[in-house]
Design an enzyme around this catalytic site. Structure first.
Site, short mmCIF file in Angstrom:
data_model
loop_
_atom_site.label_atom_id
_atom_site.label_comp_id
_atom_site.label_asym_id
_atom_site.label_seq_id
_atom_site.Cartn_x
_atom_site.Cartn_y
_atom_site.Cartn_z
N GLU A 169 -15.02 -3.34 4.50
CA GLU A 169 -14.92 -4.81 5.13
C GLU A 169 -15.76 -5.18 5.73
O GLU A 169 -15.75 -5.54 7.09
CB GLU A 169 -13.34 -4.65 5.75
N ASP B 95 -2.47 -4.50 -5.03
CA ASP B 95 -1.16 -4.91 -4.72
C ASP B 95 -0.86 -6.33 -5.17
O ASP B 95 -2.02 -6.94 -5.05
CB ASP B 95 -0.18 -4.45 -3.53
N GLU C 230 -7.38 -0.73 -4.03
CA GLU C 230 -5.93 -1.21 -3.11
C GLU C 230 -4.99 -2.22 -3.86
O GLU C 230 -4.48 -3.02 -2.93
CB GLU C 230 -6.36 -1.57 -1.48
N ASN D 15 -16.50 -0.75 0.12
CA ASN D 15 -15.05 -1.31 -0.35
C ASN D 15 -14.81 -2.48 0.54
O ASN D 15 -15.06 -2.55 1.56
CB ASN D 15 -14.19 -0.22 0.23
N HIS E 20 -5.91 -7.29 -3.06
CA HIS E 20 -4.64 -7.54 -2.57
C HIS E 20 -4.52 -8.95 -3.01
O HIS E 20 -5.07 -9.90 -2.61
CB HIS E 20 -4.92 -7.37 -0.92
C1 XIL Z 1 -3.44 -0.79 5.92
C2 XIL Z 1 -2.39 0.15 5.82
O1 XIL Z 1 -1.76 0.00 4.53
C3 XIL Z 1 -1.28 -0.03 6.94
O2 XIL Z 1 -0.48 1.05 6.85
C4 XIL Z 1 -1.98 -0.16 8.18
O3 XIL Z 1 -1.29 -0.34 9.24
C5 XIL Z 1 -3.09 -0.94 8.11
O4 XIL Z 1 -4.14 -0.62 7.24
N1 XIL Z 1 -7.54 -2.78 3.90
C6 XIL Z 1 -7.66 -1.57 3.75
C7 XIL Z 1 -6.76 -0.67 4.15
O5 XIL Z 1 -8.96 -1.18 3.78
O6 XIL Z 1 -6.99 0.36 4.90
C8 XIL Z 1 -5.60 -1.44 4.79
O7 XIL Z 1 -4.43 -0.50 5.01
C9 XIL Z 1 -5.28 -2.64 4.02
C10 XIL Z 1 -6.33 -3.64 3.94
#
Ligand code: XIL
Length: 314
Positions: free
Chosen positions: A141, A250, A248, A183, A219
């Site tokens: 990020e 979802d 990641e 990422n 996401h």
């Molecule tokens: C999130 C986790 O799922 C949570 O448990 C934590 O509180 C915060 O981080 N981008 C990312 C992940 O790269 O590491 C994040 O994970 C979600 C957003």
């Protein structure tokens, strides 16, 4: 399940789990895993049955692995790596550098002290896991949202614009066998932010800065849906000579709409030969960081959500 949505159309012996279906296509299907859930039998049952890649959800982040400067704690991350190895799963390491979830001490230093601390952190953690990690999210990020196409302002960015390059070179030196990924989120379609990441990958490839893969967090929800040019975006990165991974995933929602969207993501990855796999960000809806959006593939009781019937797959 969703991976099988596509697998059954092209193979005689379709896998019966996410992992076996992905493996038939030369890919993996992973999940983010929390160490404190490895004592939950339902959770572990689904994990071991369905997945062949794991990402520690929080346990490899800077605040978890180096809570005091120079003192490393790997207990929870090691637990996940050991579970993965015992059960034939590979591991994506996440994340070596990030503006978020930094230990307090790192937030309180800057300039060359922070840069040196970053280099030491990467060296120590990657060395600890040398030979055990399929791919590292080396930098997470680092780009700004919106139309600027610029870097995200952060303490790491303020150590100098070359911090990303230094992070990748440091990781490569510590484990030449791990794939090294950049990422990010909101880079899933073609936009100013993904264009900026694209330019950096192109520059790194041209100058020989080590980078092997780009992770697309993916996401998704109503405000941030699966982009229409998702596959095209994955493909343009792959064309630069890096692997692409959905890291990641979802998708908030329910029912057929949610299933259709998962199907779109799976088909986009399968259509890009360098898309090496998909990781969902949790197992059951109740495990999700966005649990209220019920964004995952298994409901809170651990039941598979229904796949889209093939006849109605758009
Ligand atoms: C999130 C986790 O799922 C949570 O448990 C934590 O509180 C915060 O981080 N981008 C990312 C992940 O790269 O590491 C994040 O994970 C979600 C957003």
């Amino acid at each position: 399940m969703f991976a099988a949505t596509v697998a059954v159309t092209s193979t005689a012996s379709a896998g019966t789990t996410l992992g076996t279906s992905a493996a038939e296509q030369g890919r993996y299907f992973g999940a983010a895993v929390a160490a404190n859930k490895l004592s939950d039998a339902t959770y572990v049952g689904i994990l071991n049955r369905e997945f062949n890649m794991v990402t520690p959800e929080n346990e490899m982040k800077w605040d978890a692995t180096e809570p005091s400067q120079g003192q490393f704690t790997y207990t929870n991350a090691d637990r996940i790596v050991s579970h993965a190895q015992t059960n034939g799963m590979r591991v994506r390491g996440h994340a070596l550098t990030w503006h978020s979830q930094q230990p307090g001490w790192a937030q309180n230093i800057s300039g060359s002290a922070l840069r040196q601390a970053m280099v030491n952190h990467i060296t120590q953690v990657v060395t600890h896991y040398r030979g055990k990690i399929y791919a590292w999210d080396v930098v997470n990020e680092a780009f700004a949202d919106g139309g600027s196409g610029g870097r995200r302002d952060s303490n790491l960015q303020r150590t100098g614009n070359d911090w990303i390059e230094v992070a990748f070179r440091t990781a490569r030196a510590a484990d030449p066998g791990a794939r090294l990924c950049y990422n990010d989120y909101n880079t899933d379609g073609q936009n100013a932010k993904s264009n900026a990441v694209y330019a950096v990958v192109q520059d790194f490839k041209a100058r020989g800065v080590p980078i092997d893969c780009v992770g697309f967090q993916s996401h998704f929800n109503t405000a941030s849906p699966v982009p229409g040019d998702y596959q095209a975006n994955l493909q343009r990165f792959a064309n630069l000579g890096v692997d692409v991974q959905i890291t990641e995933l979802d998708i908030e929602g329910s029912g057929t709409t949610q299933a259709d969207n998962y199907g779109r993501v799976v088909r986009a990855c399968l259509a890009v030969s360098r898309c090496t796999g998909i990781t969902v960000w949790g197992i059951r809806d109740t495990d999700s960081w966005r649990a209220s959006g019920t964004p995952l593939l298994f409901d809170g009781s651990g039941n598979k959500k229904p796949r889209t019937p093939r006849s109605s797959t758009p």
